[in-house]
Design a protein around this motif. Structure first.
Motif, PDB file in Angstrom:
ATOM      1  N   CYS A  61       0.845  -1.201   0.000  1.00 48.43           N
ATOM      2  CA  CYS A  61       0.000   0.000   0.000  1.00 48.43           C
ATOM      3  C   CYS A  61       0.878   1.249   0.000  1.00 48.43           C
ATOM      4  O   CYS A  61       1.799   1.376   0.808  1.00 48.43           O
ATOM      5  N   CYS A  84      -0.440   3.457   3.594  1.00 46.84           N
ATOM      6  CA  CYS A  84      -0.066   3.029   4.949  1.00 46.84           C
ATOM      7  C   CYS A  84       1.142   2.102   4.951  1.00 46.84           C
ATOM      8  O   CYS A  84       1.632   1.705   5.994  1.00 46.84           O
ATOM      9  N   CYS A 125      -6.367  -1.586  -0.246  1.00 43.04           N
ATOM     10  CA  CYS A 125      -5.581  -2.026   0.902  1.00 43.04           C
ATOM     11  C   CYS A 125      -6.519  -2.577   1.973  1.00 43.04           C
ATOM     12  O   CYS A 125      -7.522  -1.952   2.310  1.00 43.04           O
ATOM     13  N   CYS A 169      -6.137   0.103   5.184  1.00 39.80           N
ATOM     14  CA  CYS A 169      -6.640   1.482   5.177  1.00 39.80           C
ATOM     15  C   CYS A 169      -7.633   1.753   4.044  1.00 39.80           C
ATOM     16  O   CYS A 169      -8.189   2.832   3.959  1.00 39.80           O
ATOM     17  N   PHE A 226      -7.095   2.135   0.968  1.00 38.00           N
ATOM     18  CA  PHE A 226      -6.549   2.926  -0.134  1.00 38.00           C
ATOM     19  C   PHE A 226      -6.442   2.073  -1.399  1.00 38.00           C
ATOM     20  O   PHE A 226      -6.117   0.893  -1.358  1.00 38.00           O
TER      21      PHE A 226
END
Ligand SMILES: [Zn+2]
Ligand SMILES: [Zn+2]
Length: 941
Positions: free
Chosen positions: A433, A436, A449, A452, A454
């Motif tokens: 990621c 994070c 991810c 998080c 993302f």
């Protein structure tokens, strides 16, 4: 003509035909059991998958011959036999092969890009991959081709992914920066096992590191370190000494100035440092040495990587940036010398690691890799081989000595680095990621991810070590992780596999990893009755047979540089597969290397030829019998023969020999004594069947005589039945020849599609008529001795002689174990007459003076003599006798003189005198005989 067999044995013609037939007819396919079958015990075996880039070599040929013999034997014994083939994608080897192609086209994988490169490898695989399996097909390997796999197949890739994810979820896979063996040519980490060490004559450079004071000023003192790789000093972060080394006590806690880099580094103490090596002070380079790395961890030192992936100095190497490691070494040594910092250069022999694939010197290098935490996997893998409380082992090694080798390795095993910086292979299912920086590992490709959410995630570029996927084969080929209702029977029936046949070289690479992964993942599949799978049933195989090496005829290891490599395909082309297989089998026994000698192969081709001719002889007689209206009962074919006690000796004997040979072969194969099994078959087929039985049975066939119709029919029936049985006995060893002849025996009225699907002969001890065997020993000995006697006497081959035997009157002669010589001789009179070229057999009595003139010879049965006197050349005989007499007279005179000498008699020991007297007496007797013989000759002229 009913039986149509070409005159000459031509292996190429028959082998191509049957190899193609076996594949086309799908004879060795073993479908997933449906439960409706009988509960035949299984025999399953995995082919160690050759590299998809591979070509068959002699090691494969031995390995596959052994596997094929065992599989065919077990199949014929009625086991549900499965030999499962496939190929390995062989990460580094295949990538190198395609990279070489690209280089020839003046391009590279980097120019192509990852996806296009991988597609290019697949294309290569479709065109050239699997050539080795085609070679196996030609060699008749009795594998189930319907189950052929490739380790990159979708089905097997699912298993690889599941295994990775599961181990990761269980906390058994981690990612970290560690020192790995790095190949600057292959641009990837390689495992400890892929590094080969050579002794190398190098140097030990002793370098002065200036000691500085707290203000950073040189004190004028130096600490001298010793190193074999001076270029790594660019990445030094400390110098270590042993805490109890009094030479350096005053320097504890002091600082040094790293020459050339002008970096301040501390002097540290660590008990790991050897006071005896070099100067007792070592530089610490955590990024370029595994021991230094451990030292750095203990002392919380930084790591400075000074080389790039091609082993050129990187930006951390100051003025040396861009130089190849060896160019940098030279420059650094020169610079140190110029500054007066080179204390000494000493010759030093040490081991240097090379990449097993490309032979480039390996560079230990700090890099971020993926690892399998080896415990508790190794613990289970140890328990699987060690005897349990009852002394049982879940896995047995043959030869047993490999058990210790295995356990020793397994008990000292390190975490397994499973990532490789290649493009060809199973790409690691992990995503990084960008937000994070955490890792997402997933069974399905993720879009965001897991930590998080993302969306900016990218997949790990590394692929898995090839052995990670091949280590899973025993479970993945039977459907794990998707063991469904349909595939479950496969797993239940064939797992654990019965046996693994492999070479020592992949004991750790592959065998050990299959045991670790097999024990770990097979627990997913409970037993048929729903109970959990215990360790003894979770192992990937119950036995491991480690085969030996094939060397050249002079016992030298085969190598390309020595030019003594034997290409199995070439030898097969010359002598036929059967002869090559038989050669290997005849020398294969646990723990013994094979010295492959073509002369032996030539001999076994002659063996095949002998059997071919025997078949032609049998078929010719069957045809003659049919013409004479004599047909045999073919329903007895396929069963082990038995004969009643009224049958002629040779029939009772050959049946006994067959049962005995079959018992021996079965017993030998149970113990992997391929050599003993081959020898038993060879002795039976050539020695007993061809040399004696056929020669005798010939004499029992009387096609024109109606009175002998029954005995002819009986003789023919036994002949064919024994022959058919012997073909089955030989079949696992020489599958082609036996298939051809077996089809001819049945002559289109086949009981099965192949001899390989019929039963394997079993030796029945009750059928081993030892009386007949003893009688036959006497009879053959009598014939052999008569033949030898004829030869000694110079009897022309065509001339028949009279044979005299000492008759026993049915009561046996003293010293002879046999009590019915008379009947043995009279019942087999025709046999003796034909095979020993005898015109008449005359029985005499012991001590009958009218036969005293014959010179008698002992045989196992009784004494024999032949009535043949060479027409005597009187003149030559007179000359010979005259010379003989002169010689004996001279000897007698000399002995007399000695024995008449009181001085000699006084001095000589008693036994010497005694010996001389006896000699003198013998001499005189011989002299007397010679004089009589001379006198008896017709007078001269
Ligand atoms: Zn390499
Ligand atoms: Zn994230």
């Amino acid at each position: 003509m009913a039986h149509d067999l070409p005159k000459a044995y031509d292996p190429t013609a028959i082998e191509d035909h049957w190899a193609e037939y076996w594949v086309r007819e799908k004879l060795f396919e073993q479908p997933t059991p449906t439960g409706a079958e009988d509960a035949a015990p299984q025999f399953s075996i995995l082919l160690p998958p050759p590299n998809v880039t591979g070509r068959l070599h002699m090691g494969h040929m031995l390995n596959q011959t052994e596997m094929d013999i065992l599989t065919r034997w077990r199949r014929m014994q009625g086991r549900r036999a499965l030999w499962l083939p496939g190929t390995d994608h062989a990460g580094i080897a295949t990538q190198m092969m395609v990279e070489r192609q690209l280089a020839a086209e003046r391009t590279s994988r980097e120019k192509l890009g990852r996806d296009a490169f991988v597609e290019r490898v697949w294309e290569w695989k479709r065109h050239y991959g699997g050539a080795i399996l085609d070679q196996m097909k030609r060699l008749g390997a009795s594998v189930d081709w319907s189950r052929e796999y490739f380790t990159m197949d979708a089905r097997l890739s699912v298993a690889v992914r599941e295994a990775f994810v599961r181990l990761y979820e269980d906390g058994l896979i981690y990612r970290g920066a560690y020192i790995v063996n790095w190949c600057p040519r292959c641009q990837t980490a390689i495992s400890d096992l892929e590094v080969v060490y050579d002794e190398h004559k190098g140097h030990l450079w002793e370098i002065r590191y200036p000691v500085i004071d707290d203000a950073g000023k040189d004190t004028g003192e130096y600490l001298t370190i010793a190193t074999t790789r001076p270029e790594t000093m660019l990445g030094d972060v400390a110098v270590a000494v042993h805490p109890e080394d009094e030479r350096y006590t005053l320097l504890h806690g002091k600082k040094l100035r790293l020459p050339l880099m002008n970096r301040e580094i501390p002097v540290i103490t660590d008990e790991w440092v050897s006071r005896e090596f070099g100067t007792g002070a070592v530089k610490v380079t955590p990024a370029h040495d595994p021991n230094d790395f451990a030292l750095g961890e203990r002392h919380h030192l930084p790591s400075i990587n000074v080389m790039d992936t091609t082993a050129h100095i990187n930006e951390n190497g100051g003025p040396y940036k861009g130089l190849d490691r060896y160019v940098a070494r030279k420059r650094i040594v020169a610079d140190l010398e110029e500054r007066g910092l080179l204390a000494a250069v000493k010759d030093h022999v040490h081991n240097v690691g090379h990449c097993d694939r490309c032979k480039t010197v390996v560079e230990p290098r700090l890099s971020t890799q993926w690892f399998v935490k080896i415990q508790p996997l190794a613990e289970k893998a140890i328990a699987a081989v060690k005897p349990d409380a009852n002394g049982n082992k879940a896995i047995r090694f043959v030869p047993e000595m490999y058990e210790k080798t295995y356990l020793n390795w397994m008990e000292n095993i390190h975490d397994w680095c499973i990532s490789r910086q290649l493009w060809w292979g199973h790409r690691i299912p992990a995503w990084h990621c960008a937000a994070c920086h955490k890792i997402t590992v997933a069974r399905q490709d993720p879009h965001r991810c897991a930590h998080c959410g993302f969306r900016g995630i990218t997949q790990e570029t590394d692929v898995l070590d090839t052995w990670f996927s091949s280590g899973l084969l025993p479970v993945s080929v039977f459907g794990w992780p998707n063991v469904t209702a349909e595939t479950r029977a496969d797993f239940e029936t064939f797992y654990p596999t019965s046996l693994l046949v492999t070479g020592f070289d992949i004991l750790f690479f592959w065998v050990a990893r299959m045991i670790m992964l097999g024990c770990w993942f097979s627990r997913d599949v409970p037993m048929l009755d729903g109970s959990p799978r215990e360790l003894k049933d979770s192992v990937p195989f119950r036995e491991v047979y480690i085969h030996a090496l094939v060397r050249d005829a002079n016992r030298e290891k085969m190598s390309k540089t020595k030019g003594n490599v034997i290409d199995p395909i070439e030898i097969v082309g010359q002598y036929g597969t059967d002869a090559v297989r038989f050669t290997l089998a005849s020398m294969a026994s646990p723990g013994t290397d094979i010295a492959f000698n073509v002369a032996r192969t030539e001999g076994y081709r002659a063996f095949a030829n002998k059997i071919w001719n025997a078949a032609r002889f049998i078929f010719m007689n069957l045809d003659r019998a049919a013409e004479a209206g004599i047909t045999i009962d073919r329903s007895v074919l396929g069963a082990m023969p038995s004969v009643d006690s009224a049958a002629p000796l040779e029939a009772r004997w050959i049946v006994a020999e067959l049962h005995s040979a079959a018992a021996k072969v079965n017993e030998s194969l149970e113990n992997y004594r391929f050599d003993e099994a081959a020898s038993a078959i060879y002795q039976f087929f050539w020695g007993s069947f061809c040399d004696w039985y056929l020669e005798i049975v010939k004499l029992r066939l009387g096609f024109d005589n109606p009175a002998s119709e029954n005995s002819t029919r009986a003789a023919l029936a036994t002949l064919v039945q024994v022959f058919e049985c012997a073909l089955r006995l030989l079949s696992p060893f020489m599958p082609f020849l036996t298939e051809e002849l077996w089809h001819a025996v049945y002559n289109s009225d086949l009981p099965a599609k192949s001899i390989a699907l019929r039963g394997y002969p079993t030796g029945d001890i009750a059928q081993i008529d030892s009386h007949a065997r003893n009688q036959m020993v006497y009879l053959t000995d009598l014939i052999v001795e008569t033949r030898a006697y004829r030869k000694d006497k110079g009897v022309p081959e065509r001339e028949a002689v009279e044979l005299y035997v000492v008759g026993l009157g049915g009561h046996g002669q003293a010293g002879h174990p046999h009590e019915s010589a008379d009947s043995l001789i009279s019942e087999n009179e025709i046999v003796i007459k034909k095979l020993a070229k005898v015109s008449a057999i005359t029985e005499t009595l012991l001590d009958d003076p009218s036969y005293e003139h014959l010179s008698w010879r002992p045989t196992r049965l009784t004494d024999i003599a032949i009535g043949y006197e060479k027409p005597l050349d009187v003149a030559a005989e007179r000359e010979r006798l005259t010379k003989e007499i002169a010689k004996l007279e001279k000897a007698a005179a000399s002995a007399e003189k000695q024995l008449g000498n009181p001085a000699f008699l006084g001095k000589a020991p008693a036994h010497v005198v005694e010996g001389l007297r006896k000699q003198e007496m013998d001499n005189r007797l011989l002299l007397e005989k010679a004089r009589i013989a001379l006198a008896s000759l017709a007078p001269e002229g």
